[in-house]
Design a protein around this motif. Structure first.
Motif, short mmCIF file in Angstrom:
data_model
loop_
_atom_site.label_atom_id
_atom_site.label_comp_id
_atom_site.label_asym_id
_atom_site.label_seq_id
_atom_site.Cartn_x
_atom_site.Cartn_y
_atom_site.Cartn_z
N LEU A 51 0.81 -1.21 0.00
CA LEU A 51 0.00 0.00 0.00
C LEU A 51 0.85 1.27 0.00
O LEU A 51 0.42 2.30 -0.52
CB LEU A 51 -0.92 0.01 1.23
CG LEU A 51 -2.13 -0.93 1.19
CD1 LEU A 51 -2.86 -0.90 2.53
CD2 LEU A 51 -3.08 -0.53 0.07
N VAL A 52 2.03 1.19 0.59
CA VAL A 52 2.84 2.41 0.76
C VAL A 52 4.10 2.41 -0.10
O VAL A 52 4.83 3.40 -0.11
CB VAL A 52 3.23 2.59 2.25
CG1 VAL A 52 2.00 2.65 3.13
CG2 VAL A 52 4.15 1.46 2.72
N TYR A 53 4.35 1.33 -0.83
CA TYR A 53 5.63 1.20 -1.54
C TYR A 53 5.87 2.35 -2.50
O TYR A 53 6.99 2.86 -2.61
CB TYR A 53 5.67 -0.13 -2.28
CG TYR A 53 7.06 -0.53 -2.72
CD1 TYR A 53 8.01 -0.94 -1.79
CD2 TYR A 53 7.43 -0.52 -4.07
CE1 TYR A 53 9.29 -1.31 -2.18
CE2 TYR A 53 8.71 -0.89 -4.46
CZ TYR A 53 9.63 -1.29 -3.52
OH TYR A 53 10.90 -1.65 -3.91
N GLY A 54 4.84 2.77 -3.21
CA GLY A 54 5.00 3.85 -4.18
C GLY A 54 5.32 5.19 -3.55
O GLY A 54 5.80 6.10 -4.24
N GLU A 55 5.06 5.33 -2.26
CA GLU A 55 5.31 6.59 -1.57
C GLU A 55 6.70 6.64 -0.92
O GLU A 55 7.12 7.68 -0.42
CB GLU A 55 4.25 6.80 -0.49
CG GLU A 55 2.82 6.80 -1.02
CD GLU A 55 1.80 6.79 0.11
OE1 GLU A 55 2.20 7.02 1.27
OE2 GLU A 55 0.61 6.55 -0.17
N LEU A 56 7.40 5.50 -0.93
CA LEU A 56 8.70 5.44 -0.26
C LEU A 56 9.80 6.00 -1.15
O LEU A 56 9.77 5.86 -2.37
CB LEU A 56 9.03 3.99 0.11
CG LEU A 56 8.07 3.28 1.06
CD1 LEU A 56 8.46 1.81 1.20
CD2 LEU A 56 8.05 3.96 2.42
#
Length: 354
Positions: free
Chosen positions: A144-149
């Motif tokens: 869910l958060v990988y693209g924001e890292l």
């Protein structure tokens, strides 16, 4: 989303898996034994919400119904409990795997959810199914958060995963393959080549051309591959499904906060756990290098040749299903991209072997 009900599963069909296995998953209240266990764990009233239903397992979130703890208390032999827990009802084999993983890794720093109670052969309310209650994983789901890292955070997370893999790979197992109820692999020796059924299914799926099938057969029967398989003598615990939806992360520390879903626990060579990750990280070489770097801090990673062999064996099994998903009328564009990426990786390894 299903409505919350106290002690009862909502009769929802989430996908064709449940439809095909409806006889195994009747609408049923929880058994009185399991309901009592949950009441003790939650120290009072609780509510249940189904979050996933599949062929072999139902997963539900159990939450306290009030803001304050009940007066029931917890037995002295029970660990400190949280207000939200995860209930799994599923096949005895899969639950036995999760229970064994929790036992094997209990004294290690590997962050897996703590099992609060469980009975692989217990009365779950569904015939022939057992149950398991575990703490909810901390952190956020990685997918869910990988693209924001940031790139640095991603590399830090994969490096930490490498360290954790080396830690649980230090545990020695007996036997190879699927883990039986006795905690041992069902095979006394590591198989020399993929299962005949898997190879036949792959050929029928027409994932690659007939000429490429010949190249694949030659590769799998080559002396080089046979020697790699003969050298497999060590057996370690294998998660077998290290996908991002089974990894939780702490964004503040850029580390893995939980590795969940050990239902497919196997035992065998370390390279098998690397295969799925290589499929995922092949387009991200810096992240792959970070994973190997983290692993190398505690143990020597498998050779690149052995990892590629396990990738071929894995994709031999996965590609027919990926192709089917990619060709569905309402297929997600990401399914097609994933299939094409894995197919190209598969062919590049097989072609280089000639």
């Amino acid at each position: 989303n299903p409505k919350e009900r106290s002690g009862e599963f909502e009769d929802l069909c989430m996908g064709s898996c449940l439809a095909r296995n409806r006889r195994k998953q009747p609408k049923a209240k929880l058994s009185s034994k399991l309901s009592e266990e949950l009441t003790k764990i939650m120290e009072g009233a609780w509510s249940l919400r189904v979050c996933a239903r599949g062929c072999d397992q139902d997963v539900s979130v159990v939450s306290s119904s009030s803001s304050s703890s009940g007066g029931g208390g917890v037995g002295a032999d029970r660990p400190a409990l949280r207000r939200t827990v995860i209930l799994k009802r599923g096949s005895r084999r899969h639950l036995a795997h999760s229970l064994l993983a929790a036992k094997l890794l209990d004294s290690t720093p590997v962050p897996i959810p703590r099992v609060l109670c469980g009975d692989a052969e217990g009365d779950s309310g569904i015939p022939e199914w057992g149950y398991l209650v575990e703490e909810a994983a901390s952190g956020e789901e990685m997918w869910l958060v990988y693209g924001e890292l940031s790139a640095e955070a991603k590399e830090s997370i994969w490096k930490h995963l490498g360290e954790l893999m080396a830690t649980y790979h230090a545990v020695q197992m007996e036997g190879f393959g699927d883990v039986g109820f006795d905690g041992k692999g069902i095979h006394s020796r590591y198989p020399m080549e993929p299962a005949k059924d898997d190879l036949e299914a792959f050929c029928k799926a027409q994932v690659v051309s007939s000429e490429e099938i010949k190249m694949l057969r030659a590769y799998l029967r080559s002396e080089k591959v046979m020697q790699m398989n003969r050298r497999v003598t060590e057996s370690v615990p294998l998660h077998e499904d290290l996908e991002m939806d089974n990894l939780f992360v702490d964004r503040k520390t850029a580390k893995i906060s939980a590795i969940i879903d050990w239902a497919d626990l196997h035992c065998g060579p370390r390279s098998e756990d690397f295969a799925r990750l290589y499929c995922r990280l092949h387009p991200e070489p810096k992240c792959w290098e970070a994973l190997l770097e983290g692993y190398s801090k505690l143990a020597k990673p498998p050779s690149h040749e052995e990892i590629e062999l396990r990738v071929v064996e894995l994709l031999l099994w996965l590609l027919p299903g990926k192709r089917e998903n990619a060709q569905k009328k309402r297929a997600d564009e990401r399914d097609a991209q994933d299939y094409n990426r894995c197919r190209q990786l598969f062919l590049s390894i097989v072609r280089r072997s000639q």
